[in-house]
Motif scaffolding. Structure first.
Motif, PDB file in Angstrom:
ATOM      1  N   ASP E  11      -2.996  -0.246   5.958  1.00 18.71           N
ATOM      2  CA  ASP E  11      -1.997  -0.882   5.081  1.00 18.71           C
ATOM      3  C   ASP E  11      -0.561  -0.605   5.480  1.00 18.71           C
ATOM      4  OD1 ASP E  11      -1.021   1.448   3.769  1.00 18.71           O
ATOM      5  OD2 ASP E  11      -2.016   1.041   1.886  1.00 18.71           O
ATOM      6  N   GLU E  14       0.828  -3.667   7.377  1.00 20.33           N
ATOM      7  CA  GLU E  14       1.018  -4.819   6.501  1.00 20.33           C
ATOM      8  C   GLU E  14       2.298  -4.661   5.693  1.00 20.33           C
ATOM      9  OE1 GLU E  14      -1.682  -3.177   7.100  1.00 20.33           O
ATOM     10  OE2 GLU E  14      -3.411  -4.496   7.301  1.00 20.33           O
ATOM     11  N   ILE E  15       2.531  -3.461   5.179  1.00 23.41           N
ATOM     12  CA  ILE E  15       3.728  -3.221   4.362  1.00 23.41           C
ATOM     13  C   ILE E  15       4.996  -3.306   5.202  1.00 23.41           C
ATOM     14  CG2 ILE E  15       4.973  -1.444   3.038  1.00 23.41           C
ATOM     15  CD1 ILE E  15       2.228  -0.403   2.116  1.00 23.41           C
ATOM     16  N   ALA E  62      -7.703  -7.693   6.791  1.00 20.85           N
ATOM     17  CA  ALA E  62      -6.268  -7.991   6.841  1.00 20.85           C
ATOM     18  C   ALA E  62      -5.873  -8.505   8.228  1.00 20.85           C
ATOM     19  CB  ALA E  62      -5.465  -6.744   6.483  1.00 20.85           C
ATOM     20  N   LYS E 172       1.849 -12.325   4.619  1.00 18.85           N
ATOM     21  CA  LYS E 172       2.017 -10.879   4.404  1.00 18.85           C
ATOM     22  C   LYS E 172       1.339 -10.467   3.099  1.00 18.85           C
ATOM     23  CE  LYS E 172       5.807  -7.475   3.791  1.00 18.85           C
ATOM     24  NZ  LYS E 172       6.113  -6.612   4.940  1.00 18.85           N
ATOM     25  N   LYS E 173       1.518 -11.246   2.064  1.00 19.21           N
ATOM     26  CA  LYS E 173       0.870 -10.932   0.792  1.00 19.21           C
ATOM     27  C   LYS E 173      -0.657 -11.023   0.907  1.00 19.21           C
ATOM     28  CE  LYS E 173       3.374 -13.658  -1.986  1.00 19.21           C
ATOM     29  NZ  LYS E 173       3.926 -14.242  -3.237  1.00 19.21           N
ATOM     30  N   LEU E 176      -1.969  -7.908   2.575  1.00 19.67           N
ATOM     31  CA  LEU E 176      -1.986  -6.750   1.678  1.00 19.67           C
ATOM     32  C   LEU E 176      -3.069  -6.885   0.610  1.00 19.67           C
ATOM     33  CD1 LEU E 176       1.730  -5.831   1.529  1.00 19.67           C
ATOM     34  CD2 LEU E 176      -0.162  -4.227   1.834  1.00 19.67           C
ATOM     35  N   HIS E 179      -6.357  -5.094   1.002  1.00 15.52           N
ATOM     36  CA  HIS E 179      -6.509  -3.652   0.773  1.00 15.52           C
ATOM     37  C   HIS E 179      -6.774  -3.384  -0.702  1.00 15.52           C
ATOM     38  CE1 HIS E 179      -5.424  -2.443   4.881  1.00 15.52           C
ATOM     39  NE2 HIS E 179      -4.634  -3.481   4.859  1.00 15.52           N
ATOM     40  N   TYR E 194       1.420  -3.191  -4.732  1.00 12.34           N
ATOM     41  CA  TYR E 194       1.832  -3.713  -3.421  1.00 12.34           C
ATOM     42  C   TYR E 194       2.784  -4.898  -3.551  1.00 12.34           C
ATOM     43  CZ  TYR E 194      -1.699  -1.404  -0.439  1.00 12.34           C
ATOM     44  OH  TYR E 194      -2.438  -0.524   0.276  1.00 12.34           O
ATOM     45  N   ILE E 198       6.532  -4.994  -2.031  1.00 12.96           N
ATOM     46  CA  ILE E 198       7.000  -5.773  -0.875  1.00 12.96           C
ATOM     47  C   ILE E 198       7.908  -6.927  -1.289  1.00 12.96           C
ATOM     48  CG2 ILE E 198       5.029  -5.135   0.559  1.00 12.96           C
ATOM     49  CD1 ILE E 198       4.033  -8.039   0.152  1.00 12.96           C
TER      50      ILE E 198
END
Lengths: 233, 233, 233, 233, 233, 233
Positions: E11, E14-15, E62, E172-173, E176, E179, E194, E198
């Motif tokens: 993760d 991704e963040i 992801a 991107k969302k 995430l 996860h 999350y 973000i």
């Protein structure tokens, strides 16, 4: 004075502070050149053992140009770490050398062996005089001063002191010329020759400081510091 | 509040934040003093075992001056490294202490044991509340705040906060007076006495901040931070 | 306490420290909001005189939301310079306000008026108590503490302190809502609205510090500093 | 060598580099002490004209202690700005002095007159040898080196060099004792005496550097730099 | 181009750089996502083995969102250290990936695993092309460029480059959202989701750079650097 | 794109970014070279008026080498200050030029005219699009991006970007060859020739970045920034 320079690999000292070492020697100081690793990865064709042997001989020859002592520390190239064993080895080496001044790699240099070699010297500086830290060599009588020399290609290094090496640039070139095995390697790996590299770097540091050729240094941040004149030649 | 100060060697806390610890204690907070190494090199004449025993007793006496708890972590002096074992030991120690505030060595201090002790605390801060990192002590309920205290002789330390210790300077001196074995050592190694050292350092930090005597701190750079008042006394 | 915040233009204080000012006010402190320039360039259509008048009234309304006093310094927008005249004007303004704390623009902010307003305050801080520097207002009795507030969009600002403004975010929005003339201007010039801007900025500073909404500050580097608790709410 | 120290107010040089100036003088160098402003705000009771006259005489007496020349530049205290007129005045002053070394205020000092005086010297350094910039004094033959001396209370100053002033601390105290008018002023404004102040500051810098008493310096960042030894005594 | 991003835990990528990876992928570049540790502490209830298995599957999902390859390095969560073994493992991993660009954790990030993962990549960069450092994978043909991505919550990170991810924020969302196991964990440990995290971070970096949503980067300080355009999408 | 480079004196642009300007021009961009001062002190023998006329013609010839427009701003050499008049003049100049990119002197350069010219450009950047700041030229439609070019001799400049100028080094030399009057001046004042100077500097920046010859840049710290590719050639 007794001057100890510690390079990570054979040829690092010649590139980064060779002119200054030559100047120290010419002024009558005792110069010692310690090489932390055996340089065994420095060849695209030879085995580790072969190139390490060759490079030790080359380092010996380079030190001989200025009548410096060579100290071969023989750690594995690319894998120098700061741990109990290396800390004691560096401490013992420095205590044998009993230097007034240590020249060391800066913490911003590009290669981990460079940064680690400099870090260990910084770490052991205050231990040199402490009796209860036992090494084969006896404790030093006084804590040496540490100067960081320039980084390779000057990356992220802001000079505090410049040493005019114009009169010693020929010796610096002679020292580097001893590292014959590295000529092809550098050309292959980085597309340049020693002579071209140090010509431009040394002139650049000279242009900054009003000398024809120069090398540059920083005082390491530590305590206790010492007052009085900078111990550079 | 629960306050945990972690020094690398016996006497470090007294020199660098002793007045602040005394002030915390006087305000009714629980103060714990952890000593990372056993201080076994701190003598020019005694053996490691002898001096370590003496210094533990001296540290105990100094903590008693302000009714603080002493935590003796007993790592070998001059050889504290950040690794799996030390990380877990520090984590367990902090979890036992359940501090709101940790006072730690700053990353620019002169001695590797100082820098390493501070580094490990910085590293484990966010681990303190995580259940799946198993230690003998249970996880903390909240992440503690870390302040770095001054470096020895203030080398490369830019203060963010000052604590007025004027009313606690006598206690700071009493705490240092407990470290009797170090008087001769300091005189021999650095040519100074504790009292003279802390008189000038504490007055200097006082002159900077408008107090008679002061100690100074930085907030450690980390996340998550916390809003609201600084947790210094 | 008496709290003086000095913004370069109308709306700067509301954006950068409005929640903190609301919190000071709610805690019973006297809050004064000084605006260095008249904001006369803040319109794509109105004349300088027209928009300056409008913005003064808007600033007055915003200050009234938290019952703060507005101090209109009326320097020409975009052309604030540090010179004899502005130094004396700022000094006189501060002496009238007799603040314990000054909130000022940080030296890394993006706009020259911001940097200059902060610089002049830094310059005059030690002059506030000196009798022989004559201004209409008498000298202060003590030197105020200066905190720098966040920069616009947080550019090059490393926070030292966070203030939790979660309970005061609605007031911050109300204060900004008073600057009606700037809504179209911001949309036109920067493509954003006040509310969207401060929602994300305040939440970002909150995420960093464990609050829902936060604003952040630095202590200005100067002397004499003061020991003891940070004077932020 | 010819050494020019430029202080913002009468007594700044004595506090910040008086021991070093005494050491230069004792080594046979020509020492010149220039005072940028007339110090006319340095009194809680006397008029500007009265205190300026008194302070000039005191500065003269202090310079006489080490047989230095006093240069009275007579700008208004608290209102030194960098502009065409002051740049030319500083340039002319330096050209008259023909220094090898200039000691100047550091850019991080707390008072705007300090920062401005140092800034102007930094700005004019490369102009000193340029013929087409006309001043009453002829151009210098070579560009002087500039070292910054410590800031008041050491705020935000990271020393590069230390000068051992142990043998000259008595002279430093004698120089400061000449500034009789300031004793009451300092006590009133900052709650301290000169002697107490410099005792702790000079010992602190000594503790950092292994001397009894020390003063400290930085090399100003500029070009062209010069190689070779640092020109400090 | 071949792009290798190395995150400390499932993760992190991704963040911190998920939108940029999506943009690289959309532009036709080969994207590889390496995860240094197994994330086994990321649960308040599940055992290490259970949560590690779950997180690997989540990381795989992801990566699949943008058709990136997942590289599972499987070091123990919270205990990544730089040593001989990890250096060789990272080197082998990079040589397998043969990247033009590496995206890595910055040295100022809050978690030791983050800092260590970035440090090892920095350390091995120049080793990637050296034949005598033997790994299972053959040496690279050229030295990759390293960019550091943002730190968690932007702590102590000064951006040099911004990448506009507005068109890739939905991806991107989605990444995430894979996860799932971490949703409750984050809410429990840090009190946030999350998506909220973000949303604000990405908008904040967007406000700084004139984009709706952005991510930000620094060039790692090293040598040899490369001239020409920045290799960010 | 429209590219505006602003140098403090005739020849500064050629030395510090001439190769980059040549590369921009070769790529079809519009290049404008503005010279802030008239260079009237650049002669050991000629009068101010004589040398200013000569240098303007030389600057014109150098610009013609790459078909750039010359903008002669004609401020007095060595006496460029930031004030109301110069701010408006720079603003009007930039608005006439309508640049996408501005290349400017860095704030750490050695000469006050350099620093001031860069500072004014930084100050006016956000003013360029504001209608109510009236100048002869109309407001710009968008805010330009500012890059700082290298300092003279690289003093205190940490490069962020490198531009490979190997193919344009001959043009850079031709541009400098137009400044005939400065050859003797440089030799006299600094003991070097243009060609030698730029050979070593450009090769040094090339060695750092893997190019034969390079120039280097930083992004100015400001807001609003812009996302996407760096606008360097």
């Amino acid at each position: 004075m007794r001057v100890l320079a510690v390079g990570a690999h054979p040829d690092d000292l010649e590139i980064l502070c060779g002119g200054t070492l030559a100047k120290y020697a010419a002024q009558g100081h005792d110069v010692m050149m310690a090489i932390a690793t055996n340089g065994e990865v420095g060849s695209p064709t030879l085995s580790k053992a072969e190139i390490a042997d060759i490079r030790r001989a080359e380092a010996q020859a380079a030190a001989a140009v200025i009548s410096a002592d060579l100290i071969w520390m023989n750690h594995p190239d690319e894998f120098l770490f700061s741990n109990h064993e290396t800390r004691l080895h560096f401490l013992n080496t420095v205590r044998h050398a009993r230097p007034d001044v240590i020249l060391a790699h800066a913490p911003t240099d590009y290669h981990p062996d460079h940064r680690t070699a400099g870090q260990i010297l910084w770490d052991i500086r205050v231990m040199t005089t402490v009796p209860n830290i036992e090494t084969e060599a006896p404790p030093c009588e006084k804590i040496p001063e540490i100067y960081y020399f320039d980084t390779v290609a000057g990356i992220d290094f802001v000079p505090q002191f410049y040493v005019d090496i114009s009169q010693f640039f020929e010796l610096k070139k002679q020292m580097l010329a001893c590292h014959k095995s590295q000529a092809a390697w550098l050309e292959n790996q980085y597309g340049m020759s020693y002579l071209e590299f140090i010509e431009h770097i040394s002139r650049y540091r000279g242009i900054q400081s009003g000398a024809l050729y120069a090398e540059c240094f920083q005082l390491s941040p530590t305590w206790p510091k010492r007052p009085g004149p900078v111990l550079l030649p």
